[in-house]
Design a protein around this motif. Structure first.
Motif, short mmCIF file in Angstrom:
data_model
loop_
_atom_site.label_atom_id
_atom_site.label_comp_id
_atom_site.label_asym_id
_atom_site.label_seq_id
_atom_site.Cartn_x
_atom_site.Cartn_y
_atom_site.Cartn_z
N ASN A 128 34.29 7.12 62.29
CA ASN A 128 35.18 7.84 63.21
C ASN A 128 35.11 7.32 64.64
OD1 ASN A 128 36.43 9.62 61.42
ND2 ASN A 128 34.69 11.02 61.47
N PHE A 129 34.51 6.14 64.82
CA PHE A 129 34.38 5.60 66.18
C PHE A 129 35.77 5.35 66.80
CE2 PHE A 129 34.01 2.21 69.31
CZ PHE A 129 32.95 2.66 70.09
N LEU A 130 36.67 4.72 66.03
CA LEU A 130 38.00 4.42 66.57
C LEU A 130 38.79 5.69 66.84
CD1 LEU A 130 39.04 1.27 64.49
CD2 LEU A 130 38.15 1.38 66.83
N LYS A 131 38.62 6.70 65.98
CA LYS A 131 39.30 7.98 66.22
C LYS A 131 38.80 8.61 67.51
CE LYS A 131 39.56 12.73 64.48
NZ LYS A 131 40.84 12.97 65.15
N LEU A 132 37.47 8.59 67.71
CA LEU A 132 36.90 9.13 68.94
C LEU A 132 37.41 8.36 70.14
CD1 LEU A 132 34.89 10.84 70.60
CD2 LEU A 132 33.11 9.17 70.00
N GLN A 133 37.45 7.05 70.02
CA GLN A 133 37.93 6.20 71.12
C GLN A 133 39.38 6.55 71.49
OE1 GLN A 133 37.91 1.91 70.27
NE2 GLN A 133 36.53 1.65 72.00
N LYS A 134 40.22 6.74 70.47
CA LYS A 134 41.62 7.10 70.70
C LYS A 134 41.74 8.49 71.30
CE LYS A 134 46.10 7.54 68.40
NZ LYS A 134 46.84 7.43 67.11
N ASP A 135 40.97 9.45 70.76
CA ASP A 135 41.00 10.82 71.29
C ASP A 135 40.56 10.85 72.75
OD1 ASP A 135 41.82 11.67 68.82
OD2 ASP A 135 39.94 12.63 68.26
N CYS A 136 39.53 10.08 73.06
CA CYS A 136 39.02 10.03 74.43
C CYS A 136 40.08 9.43 75.37
CB CYS A 136 37.73 9.20 74.48
SG CYS A 136 36.87 9.25 76.06
N TYR A 137 40.76 8.40 74.90
CA TYR A 137 41.83 7.78 75.70
C TYR A 137 42.95 8.79 75.96
CZ TYR A 137 45.86 4.91 76.89
OH TYR A 137 46.97 4.39 77.51
N ASN A 138 43.34 9.52 74.91
CA ASN A 138 44.41 10.51 75.05
C ASN A 138 44.01 11.64 75.98
OD1 ASN A 138 46.12 9.09 73.34
ND2 ASN A 138 45.48 10.21 71.52
N SER A 139 42.76 12.08 75.89
CA SER A 139 42.27 13.15 76.78
C SER A 139 42.29 12.67 78.22
CB SER A 139 40.86 13.58 76.38
OG SER A 139 40.84 14.15 75.09
N GLN A 140 41.84 11.43 78.43
CA GLN A 140 41.83 10.85 79.78
C GLN A 140 43.25 10.71 80.32
OE1 GLN A 140 38.82 9.49 81.66
NE2 GLN A 140 40.41 9.97 83.14
N ALA A 141 44.18 10.28 79.46
CA ALA A 141 45.56 10.12 79.89
C ALA A 141 46.19 11.47 80.22
CB ALA A 141 46.37 9.42 78.79
N GLY A 142 45.89 12.47 79.39
CA GLY A 142 46.42 13.81 79.65
C GLY A 142 45.93 14.37 80.96
N PHE A 143 44.63 14.20 81.22
CA PHE A 143 44.07 14.68 82.48
C PHE A 143 44.63 13.90 83.65
CE2 PHE A 143 40.35 14.66 85.52
CZ PHE A 143 40.57 15.95 85.98
#
Length: 327
Positions: free
Chosen positions: A28-43
């Motif tokens: 799930n490393f890539l999923k976490l990486q994508k989720d983190c990117y999306n959270s950062q972009a949203g913020f």
């Protein structure tokens, strides 16, 4: 006046901390990486909206609250930003959608065109907003408040936007918001300055912080999937060792008595508030049971049980110790 400021989302803080420690070969490393990117972009989109709103300074009294979590009918709902004016409450749903965006009707769809040419159907923020308005209306009614609700979907990026057969002026770019608000007419003064202030305090009092931790279930992470050790508070290498009652970095030589506190933050976000002496020794890569017990004796932890059955409880206050590191 801003009655509730926006903070870095806890989910983003947790994802960043987990990403720092999760082994790259984890499923799930890539999923976490994508989720983190999306959270950062949203913020990032929300902060751009906040920046644009700085020029909104009307002559009438008003109140702004960012990132509200409220509960109504046993349901929690989140509002990116809320503006109280004498005549209405205005709700904002802020989205950070880069690229070409198509908005269609019946059903209302937001379709993002990717660089590859593929089209991705996104959840409609207009429908999200309608759901939140429904619960907010019921919340206001339960608190004996009647006030018109207006709403905007705010796009942080200046997208190439194609709107097909959709009769709405709800979708705006962040830079347009202050002008849109200035064009709104205060048709009727329903709330006085004092009433606006009281409502803002009432909303802030009923805000319930969203706690997404622990993250290990969401990303199916076990202790063996995590990079152990204490990261150097100077050079960020995870090569600190406990020597002569302090932490010393084997990479740069930096010493820090409290370098394990960020590691306790990591544990709290990933595995939750409970930890044993044995788990701490595994996590920090130390061998001494007595050292582990001493490191767990802090104002932010308390213990239940004794001996090998002791369980240490980490307070959520541990997350505030280095909050500035995550802004």
């Amino acid at each position: 006046m801003i009655y509730k400021q926006r903070k870095v989302p806890e989910i983003l803080v947790g994802q960043q901390l987990l990403l720092k420690r999760l082994r790259p070969n984890h499923p799930n490393f890539l999923k976490l990486q994508k989720d983190c990117y999306n959270s950062q972009a949203g913020f990032g989109g929300e902060r751009d909206f906040d920046y644009q709103m700085r020029e909104f300074k009307p002559d009438y009294p008003y109140a702004i609250l960012h990132d509200l979590y409220l509960q109504q009918d046993q349901v929690y709902f989140q509002i990116d930003s809320l503006l109280i004016t004498p005549s209405a409450i205005i709700v904002f749903e802020v989205k950070n959608m880069a690229g070409k965006l198509f908005i269609t009707q019946n059903p209302t769809q937001f379709i993002k065109e990717e660089l590859s040419g593929n089209r991705l159907v996104l959840k409609s923020p207009i429908e999200e907003l309608e759901r939140k308005k429904y619960f907010l209306t019921r919340w206001l009614k339960d608190h004996e408040i009647e006030l018109p609700l207006l709403d905007f979907v705010v796009l942080a990026y200046q997208n190439e936007l194609v709107i097909e057969n959709l009769a709405t002026d709800k979708v705006v770019f962040a830079y347009e918001v202050p002008n849109r608000l200035r064009r709104l007419e205060n048709q009727q003064t329903i709330l006085s300055n004092d009433e606006i202030r009281q409502l803002a305090h009432q909303l802030k009092t009923h805000h319930r912080a969203f706690h997404p931790y622990p993250l290990h279930k969401k990303y199916e992470v076990s202790l063996s999937d995590i990079q152990s050790g204490v990261f150097c508070t100077s050079c960020q290498h995870s090569q600190m060792t406990w020597l002569s009652k302090t932490w010393r970095c084997l990479h740069c030589g930096h010493r820090d008595l409290k370098a394990h506190f960020p590691a306790l933050q990591d544990w709290y976000c990933v595995f939750g508030p409970h930890i044993t002496n044995n788990q701490l020794r595994q996590f920090l890569s130390i061998s001494s049971r007595h050292t582990a017990r001493r490191l767990l004796t802090t104002p932010n932890t308390n213990v239940t049980g004794s001996g090998r059955a002791a369980i240490y409880h980490i307070s959520s206050k541990i997350l505030l110790m280095n909050e500035s590191l995550h802004t």
